[in-house]
Design a protein around this motif. Structure first.
Motif, PDB file in Angstrom:
ATOM      1  N   TYR A   1       0.837  -1.205   0.000  1.00  0.00           N
ATOM      2  CA  TYR A   1       0.000   0.000   0.000  1.00  0.00           C
ATOM      3  C   TYR A   1       0.873   1.257   0.000  1.00  0.00           C
TER       4      TYR A   1
ATOM      5  N   LYS B   1      -8.053  -4.838   3.219  1.00  0.00           N
ATOM      6  CA  LYS B   1      -8.927  -3.719   3.598  1.00  0.00           C
ATOM      7  C   LYS B   1      -8.419  -3.024   4.857  1.00  0.00           C
TER       8      LYS B   1
ATOM      9  N   LYS C   1      -9.102  -0.458  -1.214  1.00  0.00           N
ATOM     10  CA  LYS C   1     -10.535  -0.394  -1.517  1.00  0.00           C
ATOM     11  C   LYS C   1     -10.809  -1.226  -2.786  1.00  0.00           C
ATOM     12  N   ASN C   2     -12.087  -1.374  -3.121  1.00  0.00           N
ATOM     13  CA  ASN C   2     -12.498  -2.163  -4.302  1.00  0.00           C
ATOM     14  C   ASN C   2     -11.814  -3.535  -4.327  1.00  0.00           C
TER      15      ASN C   2
ATOM     16  N   ALA D   1      -7.325  -5.213  -6.114  1.00  0.00           N
ATOM     17  CA  ALA D   1      -7.588  -4.134  -5.142  1.00  0.00           C
ATOM     18  C   ALA D   1      -7.012  -2.828  -5.661  1.00  0.00           C
TER      19      ALA D   1
END
Length: 279
Positions: free
Chosen positions: A225, A259, A264-265, A277
């Motif tokens: 991330y 998450k 997200k998604n 993601a």
């Protein structure tokens, strides 16, 4: 060219041609990338002056259905590494797959490893992207990302045995193209040295959880991330089609941890046995 690659299918084609009394046979000796004609006699297959396979050699190859042999400099050796575990290239109707101690490292049922890896790349990669490819294996997803127009692809593989097989694999040659950087080492460790927000897409194809649980951890996901730019995309191969269909606790756990670090998604991609993601 490193030499000639023979396996059950093309060795059987040569034996069939000899049995029919033909003078030549058209086969692929680069694992289905191209085909060419070679001379056959009642003694065997002539690849070139230095590499000639007898009928006994061809029958030996036919017998080993999950093995690829490299013929070069008059020798015939299986494309494998037994130094730590048992690593080998195994034949398919398309690109060869990597097998480690009997476990196939690619989706190959109803497709071939290069096609499935290309599907993974398409989930995350857009033209002009900087791409990180973790646990790259034979490098198929990295090559696919480059062909999709990625500006730069950084590909990481831990195993020296895999790197060695990759160097022998005709389908992995494009890893040497400009715009692809190959690095040998731990994805878990190397990602911590990378600048934040430096990639547009990440492809993560780790070994199964029992072999590398840290690569499914919240700690590692938070690093993915961190290195992704805003709206950057991830495709994470999770494996095991039976698990994917049942919506097991394992895949649900992957989704929960993704998450938790901010993705997200987050969605299952059943046909590719993975999860996509977005940051």
């Amino acid at each position: 060219m490193l030499g000639y690659y023979l396996h059950t299918k093309n060795a059987q084609q040569a034996l069939d041609a000899i049995g029919k009394g033909l003078s030549s046979v058209r086969i692929s000796t680069d694992l289905n990338l191209t085909e060419q004609d070679f001379i056959v006699t009642d003694q065997g297959l002539i690849l070139d002056e230095d590499n000639q396979l007898s009928i006994a050699d061809l029958k030996k190859i036919v017998k080993k259905t999950q093995r690829i042999y490299l013929c070069s400099d008059g020798d015939m050796e299986p494309v494998e590494d037994r130094s730590v575990g048992y690593y080998k290239l195994a034949p398919t109707d398309g690109a060869p797959l990597l097998e480690i101690s009997g476990v196939k490292m690619h989706i190959s049922k109803g497709t071939d490893p290069f096609t499935s890896a290309s599907g993974m790349a398409k989930q995350a990669v857009r033209s002009g992207d900087n791409v990180l490819d973790c646990c790259s294996g034979l490098g198929y997803a990295a090559i696919a990302a480059h062909r999709l127009g990625a500006k730069k692809v950084l590909t990481i593989e831990l195993s020296e045995s895999v790197m060695g097989l990759r160097a022998l694999n005709p389908w992995s040659r494009d890893l040497n193209n400009e715009g692809i950087e190959q690095r040998q080492g731990s994805s878990f460790e190397l990602i911590t040295t990378m600048p934040s927000m430096s990639f547009d897409a990440v492809i993560h194809d780790p070994p199964r959880f029992s072999l590398a649980g840290e690569l499914y951890s919240e700690e590692f996901y938070s690093e993915i991330y961190r290195v992704l730019r805003q709206d950057g995309r991830l495709f994470h191969y999770t494996g095991n089609p039976h698990i994917m269909k049942k919506g097991s606790g394992f895949v649900d756990g992957v989704i929960r941890r993704l998450k938790a670090v901010g993705f997200k998604n987050v969605q299952k991609v059943d046909h590719l046995m993975g999860v996509s993601a977005q940051k």
